[in-house]
Design an enzyme around this catalytic site. Structure first.
Site, PDB file in Angstrom:
ATOM      1  N   ASP A 184      -3.376  -4.812 -18.958  1.00  0.00           N
ATOM      2  CA  ASP A 184      -2.310  -3.803 -19.092  1.00  0.00           C
ATOM      3  C   ASP A 184      -2.247  -3.174 -20.489  1.00  0.00           C
ATOM      4  OD1 ASP A 184      -1.579  -4.287 -16.451  1.00  0.00           O
ATOM      5  OD2 ASP A 184      -0.127  -5.821 -17.000  1.00  0.00           O
ATOM      6  N   ILE A 235      -7.907  -9.705 -11.187  1.00  0.00           N
ATOM      7  CA  ILE A 235      -8.358  -9.133 -12.461  1.00  0.00           C
ATOM      8  C   ILE A 235      -9.848  -8.832 -12.349  1.00  0.00           C
ATOM      9  CG2 ILE A 235      -8.680  -9.633 -14.931  1.00  0.00           C
ATOM     10  CD1 ILE A 235      -5.989 -11.004 -14.865  1.00  0.00           C
ATOM     11  N   LEU A 236     -10.219  -7.612 -12.678  1.00  0.00           N
ATOM     12  CA  LEU A 236     -11.625  -7.209 -12.580  1.00  0.00           C
ATOM     13  C   LEU A 236     -12.405  -7.846 -13.727  1.00  0.00           C
ATOM     14  CD1 LEU A 236     -10.944  -3.420 -11.902  1.00  0.00           C
ATOM     15  CD2 LEU A 236     -11.642  -5.139 -10.211  1.00  0.00           C
ATOM     16  N   HIS A 291       1.437   0.520 -13.351  1.00  0.00           N
ATOM     17  CA  HIS A 291       2.110  -0.737 -13.712  1.00  0.00           C
ATOM     18  C   HIS A 291       3.624  -0.494 -13.745  1.00  0.00           C
ATOM     19  CE1 HIS A 291       2.527  -4.692 -15.484  1.00  0.00           C
ATOM     20  NE2 HIS A 291       3.394  -4.174 -16.342  1.00  0.00           N
ATOM     21  N   MET A 330      -3.970  -7.317  -7.020  1.00  0.00           N
ATOM     22  CA  MET A 330      -3.524  -8.528  -7.715  1.00  0.00           C
ATOM     23  C   MET A 330      -4.653  -9.360  -8.311  1.00  0.00           C
ATOM     24  SD  MET A 330      -0.368  -8.120  -7.592  1.00  0.00           S
ATOM     25  CE  MET A 330       0.335  -9.667  -8.132  1.00  0.00           C
ATOM     26  N   GLY A 345       0.781  -1.236   0.000  1.00  0.00           N
ATOM     27  CA  GLY A 345       0.000   0.000   0.000  1.00  0.00           C
ATOM     28  C   GLY A 345       0.810   1.282   0.000  1.00  0.00           C
TER      29      GLY A 345
HETATM   30  C1  GRF Z   1       3.846  -1.443  -7.408  1.00  0.00           C
HETATM   31  O1  GRF Z   1       5.130  -1.626  -7.931  1.00  0.00           O
HETATM   32  C2  GRF Z   1       2.837  -1.470  -8.520  1.00  0.00           C
HETATM   33  O2  GRF Z   1       3.299  -0.945  -9.711  1.00  0.00           O
HETATM   34  C3  GRF Z   1       2.616  -2.936  -8.675  1.00  0.00           C
HETATM   35  O3  GRF Z   1       2.623  -3.436  -7.352  1.00  0.00           O
HETATM   36  C4  GRF Z   1       3.412  -2.594  -6.528  1.00  0.00           C
HETATM   37  C5  GRF Z   1       2.530  -2.162  -5.411  1.00  0.00           C
HETATM   38  O4  GRF Z   1       3.210  -1.484  -4.423  1.00  0.00           O
HETATM   39  N1  GRF Z   1       1.420  -3.201  -9.432  1.00  0.00           N
HETATM   40  P1  GRF Z   1       2.427  -0.846  -3.192  1.00  0.00           P
HETATM   41  O5  GRF Z   1       1.520  -1.917  -2.614  1.00  0.00           O
HETATM   42  O6  GRF Z   1       1.670   0.346  -3.685  1.00  0.00           O
HETATM   43  O7  GRF Z   1       3.521  -0.481  -2.232  1.00  0.00           O
END
Ligand code: GRF
Length: 192
Positions: free
Chosen positions: A150, A97-98, A114, A95, A20
């Protein structure tokens, strides 16, 4: 930058699954007057997401959603989003997929960060793949979500140089710093 308590902010939900840091960063920027959004809801697919702590710290409502039953899940989330009058969804390390149905319902209002220079390195393990392929640059992208993974329109991108000393940990760290710059900036760009 001045802090804002203005009424005109776009009500935003941030979806997370892990640490987060992007969520925390978005909350920070949302409090500045010249950033047009407020974070009003945190959604996680797991109660183990460390980022959920920011719900308590910043007094933002959180919901934990079980993603195993897709149709029921969509209904549940849409209900929470409507209840909170959410107009923008920011995926931040989310993590799951919607569903297509969900994406259609929120068309043009779901964005994601991303950790690659899209359209290169869609999907997971982007840093490992970029280093393995001998790329000179990597980076991050804020883009719209569509039903194709993506692949939605790009809003902002930031490049970083991959140095000879980099491994995927150091590269991830460098890129995360840039994510924290471009995610709030991308929201500003959308609404300005
Ligand atoms: C980030 O690198 C984002 O691009 C990827 O997951 C990571 C999440 O980091 N999809 P956080 O949970 O915001 O610290």
């Amino acid at each position: 930058m001045r802090k804002s308590i203005g009424p005109k902010k776009i009500k935003t939900a941030v979806f997370i699954s892990g640490k987060g840091s992007n969520l925390k960063n978005l909350i920070k920027f949302s409090k500045f007057k010249n950033y047009p959004f407020s974070v009003d809801l945190i959604i996680s697919n797991t109660n183990k997401a460390k980022g959920l702590r920011y719900s308590k710290q910043y007094r933002i409502e959180k919901k934990i959603i079980n993603y195993d039953k897709k149709i029921k899940t969509d209904k549940k989330i849409l209900h929470f989003l409507n209840q909170k009058k959410i107009k923008l969804i920011c995926l931040a390390g989310f993590m799951k997929i919607l569903s297509n149905n969900f994406v259609k319902k929120f068309k043009g209002k779901i964005i994601n960060v991303h950790p690659s220079l899209l359209p290169k390195y869609k999907g997971l393990n982007t840093h490992i793949r970029a280093i393995k392929n001998g790329e000179k640059f990597a980076g991050c992208t804020v883009h719209y979500i569509t039903s194709k993974l993506d692949s939605g329109k790009i809003i902002l991108q930031k490049k970083v140089k991959i140095s000879k000393k980099d491994n995927h940990f150091s590269l991830a760290k460098k890129i995360l710093k840039k994510e924290h710059l471009i995610y709030p900036a991308a929201i500003k760009k959308i609404y300005n």
